[in-house]
Scaffold this motif. Structure first.
Motif, short mmCIF file in Angstrom:
data_model
loop_
_atom_site.label_atom_id
_atom_site.label_comp_id
_atom_site.label_asym_id
_atom_site.label_seq_id
_atom_site.Cartn_x
_atom_site.Cartn_y
_atom_site.Cartn_z
N ALA A 152 0.84 -1.20 0.00
CA ALA A 152 0.00 0.00 0.00
C ALA A 152 0.88 1.25 0.00
O ALA A 152 2.10 1.17 0.12
N HIS A 153 0.20 2.40 -0.10
CA HIS A 153 0.90 3.69 -0.15
C HIS A 153 1.56 4.07 1.17
O HIS A 153 2.40 4.95 1.21
N LYS A 154 1.18 3.43 2.29
CA LYS A 154 1.61 3.91 3.60
C LYS A 154 3.13 4.01 3.75
O LYS A 154 3.64 4.85 4.47
N GLN A 200 -1.84 -1.91 9.64
CA GLN A 200 -1.14 -1.61 8.37
C GLN A 200 -0.06 -0.56 8.57
O GLN A 200 1.06 -0.72 8.07
N SER A 205 -1.18 9.03 8.88
CA SER A 205 -2.04 9.64 7.86
C SER A 205 -1.95 11.16 8.00
O SER A 205 -1.16 11.66 8.81
N VAL A 222 -10.94 7.70 1.37
CA VAL A 222 -10.47 8.51 2.51
C VAL A 222 -10.76 7.81 3.83
O VAL A 222 -11.91 7.55 4.18
N SER A 251 -4.67 10.24 3.60
CA SER A 251 -3.30 10.42 3.09
C SER A 251 -3.12 9.98 1.65
O SER A 251 -2.43 10.64 0.88
N GLU A 253 -10.30 -1.10 1.45
CA GLU A 253 -10.31 0.38 1.49
C GLU A 253 -10.46 0.90 0.06
O GLU A 253 -11.35 1.70 -0.25
N THR A 254 -9.57 0.44 -0.80
CA THR A 254 -9.54 0.87 -2.20
C THR A 254 -10.85 0.55 -2.91
O THR A 254 -11.29 1.32 -3.79
N SER A 288 -5.02 2.33 -3.81
CA SER A 288 -4.17 2.54 -2.64
C SER A 288 -3.51 1.28 -2.09
O SER A 288 -2.44 1.35 -1.50
#
Ligand SMILES: *Cc1c(COP(=O)(O)O)cnc(C)c1O
Length: 393
Positions: A87-89, A116, A192, A234, A238, A353-354, A377
């Motif tokens: 993921a983007h995190k 996550q 985030s 959202v 982030s 989420e995505t 994401s």
């Protein structure tokens, strides 16, 4: 429209740093240093190098042909699901660990709900050989066992938060308390665009690499830098902030944010903050949050752990209030269907989420030439059990 944080850490009516006095030195040290560190050439070089060689950036901008046929628009997927850890995190945790090093911090703390952000933090701490403690609600530790073990394998200590509801907000309180007691040698990595200034701005800057890449990638494939729409889910905001960042001031680009409506916004089991929330203070900033008449935080609900948050970051609250972004919400049911649909049409199983962002495609109408970028994401591996329980595929 200009969307940027002001001197005091506000986006319009939202933001600031509402923190206990004892936390002031920690946050102030960060505030005074973050911009000069982020703009330093050596820092940029280290950040870019790790994003490239460790995270796997640039992530592809993929033209989703079958999805495009289905919705009658040109739909591109920004493949953050292909980042290391799924993921983007990690874009943000890489940035913050490099910053912590520049500030001569030796230890890292974080809080995590679903795990996550904890895993993304544990990952970069292993990478840098730094001590890491992640606070997690006792109940969340039960619910998210694989992520607890992932963190432990990576060498992180996971400390249970045993007070209150034993979930994310209690873990946040514990992490704050730890930071107050260890102001000199410890950096607190927030996951985030939430928390006191400068966190929302700092995290958005790290995630802005997403739209930086979208711009040149679209130029290559479509001959233009700006799509008609950018769509993102959202939780705190982030991945959306990263995907929107370089388009804030281009009003031709429509920004679409998608929140989790859980079982439905009228059921009391939702996490759709812009629909159900009111202004208030949450985790150190003034923002929109779901609360009772007396201002007590209402427990959110979503099938997706990453969107199960009672507020949104101040920049998202401002995008909503100013009308610069349009907000939709998608129920569990709508998201799960959209997740299965993407799996079948494109061979990509998205994070749940995505899948909420994907569900918005059903609610929108496009013209055939519209160029749509949807921020993918994260990947669905972590959600396999939820897909199996849902069962309808
Ligand atoms: C954590 C997470 C989110 C929600 O967080 P934001 O800060 O709103 O981006 C969305 N998608 C995935 C895959 C996540 O892991």
């Amino acid at each position: 429209m200009k969307i940027a944080v002001d001197e005091r850490g506000y986006y319009g009516n939202f933001g600031g740093a509402y923190i206990p006095e004892m936390l002031y030195p920690n946050v102030e040290e960060l505030r005074q240093n973050y911009l000069s560190i982020l703009n330093d050439e050596g820092f940029r070089k280290d950040f870019d190098h790790l994003l490239k060689t460790y995270v796997g950036r640039p992530t592809p901008l993929y033209f989703a042909k079958r999805l495009s046929e289905r919705y009658q628009a040109k739909i591109y997927l920004k493949r953050e699901d292909l980042c290391h850890t799924g993921a983007h995190k990690v874009n943000n945790t890489i940035g913050q660990i490099l910053l912590a090093k520049r500030l001569n911090k030796k230890n890292i703390i974080a809080e995590t709900g679903a795990g996550q952000h904890g895993v993304a933090t544990a990952t970069v701490c292993a990478l840098m050989g730094m001590e890491c403690i992640v606070y997690m609600g006792e109940i969340d530790m039960e619910r998210q066992k694989p992520n607890v073990e992932r963190m432990r394998i990576l060498g992180t200590e996971v400390r249970p938060a045993t007070s209150g509801s034993k979930t994310l907000k209690d873990a946040t309180n514990e992490a704050m308390r730890h930071w107050i007691n260890n102001p000199v040698d410890t950096h607190y990595i927030i996951g985030s665009v939430v928390g006191p200034h400068p966190y929302p701005d700092m995290v958005a800057r790290f995630q802005s690499v997403i739209s930086e890449e979208i711009k040149w990638q679209l130029k290559e494939t479509e001959g233009l830098e700006s799509p008609d729409y950018v769509i993102a889910c959202v939780g705190g905001g982030s991945n959306a902030a990263g995907a929107f960042y370089h388009y804030y001031e281009n009003d031709d680009v429509k920004l679409i944010a998608v929140e989790a409506a859980g079982l439905g916004n009228e059921t009391g089991k939702s996490a759709a903050t812009t629909t159900l929330g009111k202004p208030g203070v949450l985790h150190g900033s003034r923002t929109l949050l779901m609360q009772t008449k007396d201002g007590q935080v209402v427990e959110p609900y979503s099938i997706s752990a990453g969107l199960d948050y009672p507020g949104i970051g101040p920049v998202q609250a401002h995008l909503f209030e100013s009308g610069r972004a349009k907000f939709y919400s998608a129920t569990d049911e709508e998201a799960m269907k959209a997740g299965i649909l993407l799996s079948r049409l494109e061979g990509i199983i998205p994070a749940i989420e995505t899948a909420h962002a994907l569900a918005a495609l059903e609610k929108m109408t496009f013209s055939k030439d519209d160029v749509v970028v949807l921020n993918l994401s994260g990947r669905g591996d972590k959600d396999l059990e939820t897909y199996i329980k849902w069962g309808r595929y």
